[in-house]
Design an enzyme around this catalytic site. Sequence first.
Site, short mmCIF file in Angstrom:
data_model
loop_
_atom_site.label_atom_id
_atom_site.label_comp_id
_atom_site.label_asym_id
_atom_site.label_seq_id
_atom_site.Cartn_x
_atom_site.Cartn_y
_atom_site.Cartn_z
CE1 TYR A 128 71.97 -30.84 -59.34
CE2 TYR A 128 69.83 -31.66 -58.60
CZ TYR A 128 70.62 -30.64 -59.12
OH TYR A 128 70.04 -29.43 -59.41
CG PHE A 416 71.80 -24.51 -48.87
CD1 PHE A 416 72.34 -24.93 -50.04
CD2 PHE A 416 71.81 -25.37 -47.78
CE1 PHE A 416 72.91 -26.20 -50.17
CE2 PHE A 416 72.38 -26.62 -47.86
CZ PHE A 416 72.92 -27.04 -49.06
#
Length: 416
Positions: A128, A416
Site C-alpha cells: 500500500y 475492519f
Amino acid sequence: MSSDAPSYPVRPFTDEEAPAFAAQLDFGFHENPPQEAHDLWQGLLPRERSVAAFDGDELVSTGGDFPFELTVPGGVTVPAGGVTMITVKATHRRRGILTAMMRHQMHGWHERGDAPVGILLASEPAIYGRFGYALGVQHLSLTVPRGDNGLSAVAGSDKFRMRMVDPLEGYERCQEVVEANRLGRPGMMPRVGDGWRDAALADWEFARDGAGPLRCVLAEDADGTTVGFARYRVKEGYNNPARPECKVRVKDVYGRDLASYVAMWRFLCDLDLTSEVQAEVPADDPLTFLLADFRQAVPRLQDMLYVRIVDVDRALAARRYATAVDVVFELSDPFCPWNTGRWRLRGDADGAECSRTTDPADLVLGPRELGAAYLGGFSLGALGRAGRIEELRAGALAQASRAFVSDVAPFVPFGF
C-alpha cells in the site's frame, strides 16, 4: 475515473455476484468463515462503496470501504474511508488490477467529497505504500503475567462492583463507556447501528483460534452506573496438572477514568486458573507506568493503522494543532494529482485552514509523510531526520513537527 487495467472493468458488485465476491474473499485470505459472516460484512459494506474487477463474467478481485467518522487531534472528527476486503485472484496478479481498484476508490472519494482521508489495516504493508498509505498508528502488544505482577492500584480503583453479563445484554452500556473515550484519542471511531454491534460481538468458532466464548464484565459504581468494561476470551491450558496455564485474550478494555480502567485490568489479571493476559493497548497506555516490572509484560510495538491523505486541504483543515503553525509545503502526489502543488497551512488549537498558494515552499514532502504524521503518532521531525522531508526554510520543520504532534497516542478501537 481512469483505469490502469482497462481489460478488467472495475465497479461495485451486484446481488447476483455476492456469492462470487464471498468465494474470492475466502480464497484470497485463505479462510473458511460461515455464511453468516459473509452476510454480516456484506451487509455492513454499502454496495455503492464496494469494488470488484472482472475478466469477462469472472469476478477476479474484491474490495470496498466503510464510511467512518475518524477522531483526529483536537477532539474533532473527519470523514474517512475504511478500506476493507482487498484481494486479487492469484491467477490475475501483476496485471494492474489492484492499482485500478485503488485509483477507482480514491478518485471516487475525491469526486464525491465524502472521504478526505483513507485508512486501512494492512495484511501486507509494502503493497500500500505505492498508493500513498503510511503507517500512522502503532499499538502496544502486552502479555501481562497473572498474580504478583506489580500492577499498582490507584485512588478509587478498588471501589467498583464487578458484574458478569451476557455480551449482548451489556453492549449498550459498554458503548456508553467507549463513547466517553472516543473524542479524547485520535484513531477512534464509533460503531453505529445493529450491524456494527453484531460485528463487535461476533463469536464464530473459526475466529476464536482455540479460545472459548466471548465474555463480558462490567465495572459499576455505587449508583449502578457502568464505568468500565472488558470483553475477553480464555484459551484453556491444562497440560501442566500442577499449574493451569489458561490465557486471557482481551478483545476490548475501557474505563471512564483511570480508576475504572485500572479496576478492569486488576480483574483481568486475577482470574482463577489463568497464567497471563494478552491485549493490545495504546502506545502510551497507563500500564506502562503502573506495572512494577514492565519488561515482564513483554511489550512489543506493532503496526496497526495506515493512513492516506486524499484531499489535503480538507484533511489538514479538519484537525487541530498543538501549537500555532504557519507553513507552506510543496507536495507531489501522482496518484491523487489534485493534491500536487504548494499549500499553506495555518492553524492552532482552535482551528485551521489549508489552501493553495504561490508563496515559496518551506517544506517538500509527499502524501506518505503527511499520512504518517496526520494522527499525531509520528513526528514530522523524525521523518525529516530519516530524509523523508526536505526543509527549505530553517526552523519550518521544527515548527510543523511541534504543531502536528498529539499529546495522546492514537489507537484503533476495532478491526475492519
